[in-house]
Design a protein around this motif. Sequence first.
Motif: not given
Length: 95
Positions: A35-59
């Motif tokens: 299945p392509q459905q899953a539960e989120v176990v852990a989320v990274g901090p986001g931050g600057v990735v490849d020069g772009k600001e990334v805000t995490m939208q999942v928890k």
Amino acid sequence: MKLVPLGDKVVLKQLVAEETTKSGIVLPGQAKEKPQQAEVVAVGPGGVVDGKEVTMQVKAGDKVIYSKYSGTEVKLDDEEFIVVKQNDIVAIVED
């Protein structure tokens, strides 16, 4: 042990596939597609990735749908996880 993702990475635990079709036919292990459905176990901090600001939208605890051929499969303490980039997650499933 515990997986702690870095940057915009998310650790997923795949939800168990149904073993019986709606018409009652039982599928053997090899015939089932993961299945392509899953539960989120852990989320990274986001931050600057490849020069772009990334805000995490999942928890942690969110149920999500992710791209079919994305991520890295990891086995830890007899459990299987998938580590994906946040942009490989296509939707959050709400109850």
